[in-house]
Scaffold this active site. Structure first.
Site, short mmCIF file in Angstrom:
data_model
loop_
_atom_site.label_atom_id
_atom_site.label_comp_id
_atom_site.label_asym_id
_atom_site.label_seq_id
_atom_site.Cartn_x
_atom_site.Cartn_y
_atom_site.Cartn_z
N HIS A 72 0.82 -1.23 0.00
CA HIS A 72 0.00 0.00 0.00
C HIS A 72 0.84 1.27 0.00
O HIS A 72 0.31 2.35 -0.18
CB HIS A 72 -0.89 0.04 1.24
CG HIS A 72 -1.92 -1.03 1.29
ND1 HIS A 72 -2.19 -1.74 2.44
CD2 HIS A 72 -2.73 -1.51 0.33
CE1 HIS A 72 -3.14 -2.63 2.17
NE2 HIS A 72 -3.46 -2.52 0.90
N HIS A 73 2.15 1.15 0.28
CA HIS A 73 3.05 2.31 0.34
C HIS A 73 2.50 3.39 1.27
O HIS A 73 2.57 4.59 0.95
CB HIS A 73 3.30 2.88 -1.06
CG HIS A 73 3.38 1.82 -2.12
ND1 HIS A 73 4.23 0.75 -2.04
CD2 HIS A 73 2.67 1.63 -3.26
CE1 HIS A 73 4.05 -0.03 -3.08
NE2 HIS A 73 3.10 0.47 -3.82
N CYS A 74 1.97 2.98 2.41
CA CYS A 74 1.41 3.92 3.39
C CYS A 74 0.31 4.79 2.77
O CYS A 74 0.12 5.94 3.18
CB CYS A 74 2.49 4.82 4.01
SG CYS A 74 3.89 3.89 4.67
N ALA A 75 -0.39 4.27 1.77
CA ALA A 75 -1.43 5.06 1.09
C ALA A 75 -2.59 4.16 0.69
O ALA A 75 -2.94 4.06 -0.49
CB ALA A 75 -0.83 5.76 -0.13
#
Lengths: 148, 191
Positions: free
Chosen positions: B145-148
């Site tokens: 999710h890449h922190c997103a």
């Protein structure tokens, strides 16, 4: 790292055509488990009849390892008495946490032996265990509910 | 404005906060400790002037020296040249990735309104499987999710693979990524 040892043909077969997929009625317990590090999710239902695993149905989204291991789980445990299914569960968890040092028992694990290679990839062990942990959780809930 | 050292060829564990003096003066300290006080009394304390007010306790000395070296290094190259390289390599990667069947780039497909990172997904191959194949070929990407997570929901994807480029990334590196993606598709028999 050896890709072939991770992605056995059995795993890819189950990934492309998962067995027992989809959510079905009836069921006594439903759980939703996620792997926050990669976003894999599974909703899993368990139906028990007279102490036997009558059905395992699931809706899973995730990588090939998590999808295939949930498919293998359903294949292996449907039709087994809960006690015996829990023993198979323990054997699978032991294999996955064995860092690749545990020799898999094909008589117990059948297609599950294909995941022996996954145990050598620490980042992927949780993928393989996602559906299995969900099943244990759901079954424990169903057994407790049945006892009232 | 805030930035971190490890994303500019510097060490982990250190970064910088830049702010207007009147705003930083109005802000209370977020940590107490050595070097951040002016006077201390039982009834109350006053704080050291900026920036010491926000630098309580023993500073990360080795990290600060490392970050200083990174700043000198980048300044010597020239940030305009770093930016130009990043834009050129991102444009090249967008073009190469855009040619792969079944690959969807998240966000602009032109090198505008984006930095030196490209997130994408491939039909039928989960990002964790993509990254595993690339890893076996010596290509490092990030999957997930890449922190997103809300951004992924916005694009209607469960997760994605992300390739990041910097001043040391070459077109040959991008070619290796593209070759790796072809292999991943073949391995999982997609396309």
């Amino acid at each position: 790292m050896d890709l072939q040892s991770l992605y056995q043909a059995i795993i890819l077969d189950h990934y492309r055509a998962p067995h027992h997929a989809g959510l079905r009625e009836p069921y006594e317990a439903e759980v939703h488990h996620v792997n926050p590090t990669c976003g894999d999710e599974v909703t899993l239902r368990v139906h028990l009849v007279d102490g036997t695993v009558s059905d395992i149905s699931y809706d899973a989204e995730g990588c090939s390892i998590s999808q295939a291991s949930t498919s293998v789980l359903a294949d292996l445990l449907i039709g087994k008495p809960v006690d015996e299914a829990m023993t198979v569960h323990e054997t699978f968890v032991e294999l996955m946490q064995g860092r690749g040092q545990v020799e898999p028992d094909e008589d117990v694990l059948e297609d599950g032996v294909a995941f022996a290679g996954v145990a050598k990839f620490p980042a992927r062990v949780k993928c393989a265990l996602l559906g299995w942990m969900a099943w244990k959780d759901a079954t424990a809930q169903a057994v407790v509910d049945a006892r009232g | 404005m805030a930035f971190t050292g490890h994303k500019m060829v510097g060490p982990t564990g250190i970064g910088a906060l830049w702010g207007r003096t009147e705003v930083l003066t109005a802000l209370p300290p977020f940590l107490g400790g050595g070097s951040m006080i002016e006077t201390v009394a039982m009834a109350g304390s006053t704080w050291a002037p900026l920036p010491a007010k926000f630098e309580a306790g023993t500073p990360p000395i080795a990290e600060a020296i490392g970050l200083g070296a990174a700043v000198d290094y980048l300044a010597a190259i020239g940030m305009d040249r770093v930016a130009a390289h990043e834009q050129a390599i991102t444009a090249y990667a967008l073009e190469r990735l855009g040619d792969i069947d079944g690959l969807t780039i998240l966000g602009p497909s032109e090198p505008v309104d984006r930095g030196g990172a490209i997130s994408f997904e491939i039909d039928g191959v989960h990002p964790h499987d993509v990254s595993q194949v690339l890893d076996s070929l010596g290509v490092a990407v990030r999957a997930g999710h890449h922190c997103a997570k809300p951004a992924h929901r916005r694009f209607g994807v469960q997760s994605s693979t992300r390739a990041s480029f910097y001043l040391y990334t070459t077109t040959a590196d991008v070619d290796a990524l593209v070759d790796g993606l072809d292999q991943a598709k073949r391995f999982f028999q997609v396309g």
